[in-house]
Design a protein around this motif. Structure first.
Motif: not given
Length: 180
Positions: A7-12, A21-37
């Motif tokens: 995976f080529n992880k983008p900046y930020d 648990g954060t008030d302003t959720p940030r981008a995570t791997l789940s925004d790019f990869i939908d592969v369980p496990g």
């Protein structure tokens, strides 16, 4: 057969699947990869870009992430200033950080690589030159590349992980992934 994803992880983007648990959720791997496990084998800071390996095999994950296996990781690093031979040699020998000496590393100046534009762009100062180095580590301390370049007087402006062991970033656009 174990699954391995490059995976080529983008900046930020956080190198995890949730940001609960954060008030302003940030981008995570789940925004790019939908592969369980699958889970990341190692980490890459939010403000760093480039190759992240994900797998569903715990033993493979440990082999990739554990420094005992001495899997080389190569980074392209844009630094402030122009490191001289002494600064590069210090990186090669190992640098004293607040948590001890780093292992010897590969370090060389390189031509600016052809990369995608970063959003937001790196800050440039007309009065301070910058250049690129390739840094190859065999350990993985927290923010190690940034701390090493700062220790030799050249703060990191942009950091892109290019290679982990035999796996390379080649041909992957930011946010894209493929099976190894």
């Amino acid at each position: 057969m174990p699954r391995l994803i490059l995976f080529n992880k983008p900046y930020d983007v956080l190198c995890q699947f949730t940001d609960k648990g954060t008030d302003t959720p940030r981008a995570t791997l789940s925004d790019f990869i939908d592969v369980p496990g699958v889970y990341p084998a190692g980490r890459l800071d939010r403000d760093s870009e480039g190759l992240v390996l994900l797998t569903d095999d715990g033993r493979l994950q440990a082999r990739i992430a554990d420094p005992r296996f001495k899997l080389d990781k190569t980074y392209w690093v844009q630094v402030e200033g122009e490191p001289d031979a002494a600064a590069l040699e210090a990186l090669r020998r190992g640098v004293r950080l607040n948590d001890g000496m780093t292992r010897p590393a590969g370090a060389e100046r390189i031509d600016p690589p052809e990369l995608w534009p970063r959003d937001p762009p790196v800050r440039f100062r007309k009065s301070v030159p910058d250049c690129w180095i390739a840094l190859t580590l065999r350990e993985g301390r927290n923010r190690q590349v940034r701390r090493m370049t700062a220790a030799v007087g050249h703060p990191t402006l942009r950091l892109v992980r290019r290679r982990v062991g035999e796996w390379r970033l080649d041909g992957l656009a930011p946010g894209a992934w493929r099976d190894a």
